[in-house]
Design a protein around this motif. Sequence first.
Motif, mmCIF file in Angstrom:
data_model
loop_
_atom_site.group_PDB
_atom_site.id
_atom_site.type_symbol
_atom_site.label_atom_id
_atom_site.label_comp_id
_atom_site.label_asym_id
_atom_site.label_seq_id
_atom_site.Cartn_x
_atom_site.Cartn_y
_atom_site.Cartn_z
ATOM 1 N N GLN A 33 0.816 -1.216 0.000
ATOM 2 C CA GLN A 33 0.000 0.000 0.000
ATOM 3 C C GLN A 33 0.855 1.274 0.000
ATOM 4 O OE1 GLN A 33 -3.339 0.526 -0.141
ATOM 5 N NE2 GLN A 33 -2.987 2.712 0.047
ATOM 6 N N HIS B 85 -6.520 -2.056 -0.623
ATOM 7 C CA HIS B 85 -5.943 -1.009 -1.462
ATOM 8 C C HIS B 85 -7.015 -0.372 -2.345
ATOM 9 C CE1 HIS B 85 -1.714 -3.129 -1.363
ATOM 10 N NE2 HIS B 85 -2.227 -2.931 -0.178
ATOM 11 N N GLN C 211 -9.169 1.873 -0.245
ATOM 12 C CA GLN C 211 -8.387 3.039 0.169
ATOM 13 C C GLN C 211 -8.278 4.058 -0.985
ATOM 14 O OE1 GLN C 211 -6.961 4.165 2.973
ATOM 15 N NE2 GLN C 211 -6.258 5.900 1.737
ATOM 16 N N SER D 97 -11.560 5.644 -1.980
ATOM 17 C CA SER D 97 -12.068 6.627 -1.009
ATOM 18 C C SER D 97 -11.441 8.003 -1.244
ATOM 19 C CB SER D 97 -11.807 6.161 0.429
ATOM 20 O OG SER D 97 -10.414 6.232 0.694
#
Length: 540
Positions: free
Chosen positions: A368, A411, A414, A417
Amino acid sequence: MALLSRSRYTQEYICQIFSHCCKLRHWHSCGFKSSPQPLLCANGPDHQTVLFNHGAVQNIAHLLTSTSYKVRMQALKCFAVLAFENPQVSLTLVNVLVEGELLPQIFVKMLQRDKPIEMQLTSAKCLTYMCRAGAIRTDDTCIVLKTLPCLARMCSKERLLEERVDGAETLAYLIEADIELQRIASITDHLIAMLADYFKYPSSVSAITDIKRLDHDLKHAHELRQAAFKLYAALGANDEDIRKKIIETENMMDRIVNGLSESSIKVRLAAVRCLHSLSRSVQQLRTSFQDHAVWKPLMKVLQNAPDEILVVASSTLCNLLLEFSPSKEPILESGAIELLCSLTQSDNLALRVNGVWALMNMAFQAEQKIKADILRGLSTEQLFQLLSDSDVNVLMKTLGLLRNLLSTRPHIDQIISTHGKQIMQAVTLILEGEHNVEVKEQTLCILANIADGTTAKELIMTNDDILQKIKYYMSHSNAKLQLAAMFCVSNLIWNEEEGSQDRQDKLRDIGIVDILHKLSQSSDPNLCDKAKTALQQYLA
């Protein structure tokens, strides 16, 4: 032209004048991924055409049988210069008759061992250039049995240094685009071992009593190294066994590493090309490249180098960043992300492609933190700039980068978002635009990855426009696009996941289930299976 018939002196000098009119810089190109084109001096091709249109070929051809050696030589040199990178001239030369013999046959006679070296080399160049311009086949006996062996002979210790440079550069140019010729050359006259000798100049000073000789050696040392690197690059362009042989040649990796930091830009460029050629080998990336920490000098080369070096060095970096390459970690730690992000903003197309390509390789199965660093380094603006690039290679690699960034659930959620809105905008634009099947397939695969997220799914489910597009591509005439759209649907309706019931109902309402029933009758086994699997989610 009119003066050609005056005397053998006018013939000799006029051929020289014509040769110098369209003299070419012999910086032979290497035809690998995104390599620089051969550089012609300004107007090279135009001047070739002017001479050609004024009947140079017909007027000079008969001079090849002149009684004067000097006239024959200058005529030969003139043909070499006219034929270089010029299909029009080359295709004409093949059919020219001189005293009942075709020109290629005359050139072959002139490269026999009993002829002066200068004549052998120049006629080998004529045949090489005609071959590269597409006028002579690469499997023609005059290339395989005459030209190639003649050029390999020129690389031997017996020859003068300038002949060895010329021989190696011309041979590199002859074989660089043809795997068969590379294989033949690699087993001709112990060529790979013979080239190792090119690095031994100037020889140990104690042995040199002759100052003139030392001066001469020093002057040619750069050229010899450059020529050897070019020929190694051409030899190793395609064949794994040849690459292995090259790397096992004495101190080869050290020589390349040293070459990367030489003062001469030509040697540096040739060393980078050689490294690039060898970096196509999975085996070598895992072993020799790691043992010699090649990435260090390579990263140094990439700092403020001229474009032609940057293009080849960044291509090499792409290969060092593949997931199985042990160099990937240290390269990341040495600030590569920033460097690559800056390449994506270059005006030079090859550099943009390589910058995105390397980032795509870097993002593959990455953690990440690396993905976040890439997104930060690129900035959203730049990412969307690349998605609207006019070049399809840049677009494809950028989509590949996005697809690699959007993999593994945490991921995906994330990134969506923080960048979801913009990514969906870009996806919409591409699916609506005039793009080829490959581009649209990649874009649908990105949607399928988003559909695999936990919270990211909602971004698709709340976007009616995107849902309609998925539905449209399920009924598309191209099976690849249908399959990619079905992946999106499968990920949205998968049973074990929270909210799957609502998503299934919504997709049924917009008619997706009807299309699945149709596709389950498809004659294409892939489509049929995928549709049946999706329908089972509704029954479970």
